[in-house]
Scaffold this motif. Sequence first.
Motif, PDB file in Angstrom:
ATOM      1  N   TRP A   1       7.453  33.539  21.236  1.00 35.63           N
ATOM      2  CA  TRP A   1       6.564  32.702  20.426  1.00 35.63           C
ATOM      3  C   TRP A   1       6.635  31.233  20.853  1.00 35.63           C
ATOM      4  O   TRP A   1       5.603  30.555  20.970  1.00 35.63           O
TER       5      TRP A   1
ATOM      6  N   VAL B   1       1.689  35.117  20.512  1.00 33.44           N
ATOM      7  CA  VAL B   1       2.753  35.911  19.894  1.00 33.44           C
ATOM      8  C   VAL B   1       2.873  35.544  18.425  1.00 33.44           C
ATOM      9  O   VAL B   1       2.954  34.366  18.073  1.00 33.44           O
ATOM     10  N   ASP B   2       2.853  36.550  17.563  1.00 29.18           N
ATOM     11  CA  ASP B   2       2.982  36.340  16.131  1.00 29.18           C
ATOM     12  C   ASP B   2       4.248  37.089  15.679  1.00 29.18           C
ATOM     13  O   ASP B   2       4.243  38.322  15.567  1.00 29.18           O
TER      14      ASP B   2
ATOM     15  N   ARG C   1       3.923  39.327  12.517  1.00 26.09           N
ATOM     16  CA  ARG C   1       3.120  40.545  12.694  1.00 26.09           C
ATOM     17  C   ARG C   1       3.850  41.579  13.538  1.00 26.09           C
ATOM     18  O   ARG C   1       3.850  42.773  13.216  1.00 26.09           O
ATOM     19  N   SER C   2       4.474  41.107  14.641  1.00 27.63           N
ATOM     20  CA  SER C   2       5.208  42.053  15.487  1.00 27.63           C
ATOM     21  C   SER C   2       6.383  42.667  14.720  1.00 27.63           C
ATOM     22  O   SER C   2       6.607  43.874  14.776  1.00 27.63           O
TER      23      SER C   2
ATOM     24  N   ARG D   1       3.531  41.668  28.746  1.00 29.74           N
ATOM     25  CA  ARG D   1       2.799  42.005  27.517  1.00 29.74           C
ATOM     26  C   ARG D   1       1.484  42.701  27.854  1.00 29.74           C
ATOM     27  O   ARG D   1       1.124  43.706  27.229  1.00 29.74           O
TER      28      ARG D   1
ATOM     29  N   ASP E   1      -1.563  46.988  16.528  1.00 30.36           N
ATOM     30  CA  ASP E   1      -2.113  46.045  17.507  1.00 30.36           C
ATOM     31  C   ASP E   1      -1.317  46.149  18.805  1.00 30.36           C
ATOM     32  O   ASP E   1      -0.098  45.954  18.805  1.00 30.36           O
TER      33      ASP E   1
ATOM     34  N   ASP F   1       0.760  42.952  19.743  1.00 33.53           N
ATOM     35  CA  ASP F   1       1.904  42.787  18.833  1.00 33.53           C
ATOM     36  C   ASP F   1       3.016  43.769  19.197  1.00 33.53           C
ATOM     37  O   ASP F   1       4.206  43.419  19.216  1.00 33.53           O
TER      38      ASP F   1
END
Lengths: 200, 200
Positions: free
Chosen positions: A175, A182-183, A186-187, B135, B156, B159
């Motif tokens: 992040w 990148v969250d 959420r991940s 990613r 997602d 994610d």
Amino acid sequence: MSAESDAAGRGPYAKGVARRRQIIESAIAEFAERGVDGTSLRTLGDAIGVSHATLRHYFASRDELLIEVYRAHEERDPADGPDARGAVDIMTASADINRAIPGLVRLYATLSADALQEDHAASRDFIRERFAAVREDLAGRIREGQASGRIAADIDPVDAAALVIAASDGLQVQWLLAPDEVDVRRSLSLLERLLPDSPV
Amino acid sequence: MSAESDAAGRGPYAKGVARRRQIIESAIAEFAERGVDGTSLRTLGDAIGVSHATLRHYFASRDELLIEVYRAHEERDPADGPDARGAVDIMTASADINRAIPGLVRLYATLSADALQEDHAASRDFIRERFAAVREDLAGRIREGQASGRIAADIDPVDAAALVIAASDGLQVQWLLAPDEVDVRRSLSLLERLLPDSPV
């Protein structure tokens, strides 16, 4: 020194404690602002306006100061301490707090990297003990989840605890380097499918 | 320099390439053995028996050498390149290879920590690009898993990709500090419940 003089904040020891604390607070502010790059005790002293001799009086090494700064930050972490939350929820809350102070995510990454090198015994002990303590705490929460039937019984609690910690640490690094891609929250929330925090 | 002289390994350029490669190999051996603690170009030169001037000729900075060493390591990684494997499987295979060379796990941790600091633009670019590329690769594999019905459609892919990378990176750090308590492969395999690699 008696507990009384400490509590009352009197005497040379209490003054020393206060000064040490003040230095740690200045260091937190400095790290929050500018990170910890190449920070020697000397350059950090320059940055926060404390002489190198004073800094040496309170901290044996750069590592010791970095550890104390991180520890002070963790102590005020409301995610700390026992409560009823699940493993994923608690690491998500902790990561939320860290992200508000990017300099401390950097500091933590530096401590972790130092911990893997030969000449940083203090950092290694600190990070190793932190990992062990957090794994134990999260494994306990996962066991509770298994006891209540929320979490599958065939998941090893320690394996899962290590996974949640790793995910939280690693996501914060990604992040910092790509905040738009990148969250962390959420991940991490994907892990709730594996380790439900609340009754499903 | 023509491609021909390069391919034939002749001429001063080819000699330079070979020497550079040889330095990187020596550095990999040194890191594998003793990690990368506090390694300046100068101390690394001492360790591998190359003069500081020679090292400076081939590498602009300590960061550049570390990046090249890691890149050389990654290039021989059989987990690299497109194939039919799932996201979790490929990161597990990659982590297996890294664990055989603990010095490179340390090197990677150092690069990642440096990448977060202000004065390490080369490391930051390298790690940022590596994260973005991995990613993207893993997200593609996850999308394929969704298309074939193995992976839940409401996950997602990006994610989840960030999560798998973070887990793999973070677990390797925990494992280095507590090899008897942390099992990278077992913890990562929990993610297969979320992102099945093979038809279930």
